[in-house]
Design a protein around this motif. Structure first.
Motif: not given
Length: 263
Positions: A13, A39, A63-65, A72-73, A76-77, A79-80
């Motif tokens: 990441l 990201a 990935l938009e972050w 959102a953390i 997002k993680v 999802h990864i």
């Protein structure tokens, strides 16, 4: 030709992957066979980096972050992890605050940048660290600034906040070393990126000089006589993220062409 760094199939990441340094890091890791999550707060820039990696035969997920959004953390993680598996390599590469003196800045500037530059890094690392420790393998590389060693004039907020990450990384390295996880800091010197061009332009405007004059003065202070290439920075980060760097932790690595004057 790759260096065979032993990270083929690892999930990496990379933050700020739409920019000069982050894009170079993402490309270097992908060239070694890592599955890269590119990201960035700019979705278009993240997609551009991911497309370039895929065009070269690599695996990449854009990935938009927005790092300022701490809520959102976890999503997002997760999802990864669902797409590429657990995160083995974390490259903390955040944007920088505007050039300012250290004094007289509004509290909101300090707190806003603390959240996006420092707290985000700590919170994201805390989210992925349990998986690394369980797998007995992980690499946490945090890109900061030469200002943490030799404070840069008119970058008061950056010098201060990035230094907090150095203390955090060194402390963390002692806590997780026996779990096969390494933590290192990387300092860019004058690397030819849009950020450096912006800072040169700002300095030229403040001092009433041309950008060319400012750049030439800066170049003259670098022992190797030039600005660094983003790919050179990316290669160093790729090594720190590798199997070969398993005994390198708690360190601060300068990629500066000898520019930083202190020992």
């Amino acid at each position: 030709m790759t260096l065979q760094l032993g990270i083929e199939g690892r999930t990496a990441l990379v933050f700020g992957a739409g920019g000069g340094l982050g894009g170079a890091i993402a490309s270097a890791l992908a060239a070694e066979g890592a599955k890269v999550v590119a990201a960035d707060i700019n979705a278009e820039a993240a997609a551009k980096t991911a497309d370039a990696i895929r065009d070269s035969g690599g695996t990449a997920l854009p990935l938009e972050w927005d790092l300022a959004d701490l809520d959102a953390i976890d999503g997002k993680v997760s999802h990864i992890e669902a797409e590429l598996g657990g995160i083995d390599i974390l490259v903390n590469n955040t944007g920088g605050p505007p050039p300012t003196p250290a004094s007289g800045q509004p509290v909101s500037l300090w707190t806003g940048n603390f959240q996006s530059m420092v707290m985000s890094v700590i919170a994201i690392t805390d989210r992925v660290l349990p998986g690394m420790r369980e797998r007995k393998w992980g690499r946490i590389v945090t890109s900061t600034s030469s200002g943490v060693v030799a404070p840069i004039p008119n970058l008061g907020v950056s010098n201060s906040l990035r230094l907090a990450l150095v203390g955090w990384s060194k402390t963390l390295a002692r806590e997780v070393g026996r779990d096969g996880v390494t933590c290192n800091i990387v300092l860019p010197g004058r690397i030819a990126t849009p950020r450096i061009s912006f800072l040169d332009e700002q300095k030229a405007r403040r001092e009433g000089r041309s950008v060319e004059e400012v750049s030439a003065e800066s170049t003259a202070s670098i022992p190797v006589g030039r600005y660094g290439r983003p790919s050179e920075y990316g290669d160093v980060v790729a090594f720190l993220a590798s199997e070969r760097a398993s005994y390198l932790t708690g360190s601060v690595i300068r990629v500066d062409g000898g520019f930083i004057p202190s020992i």
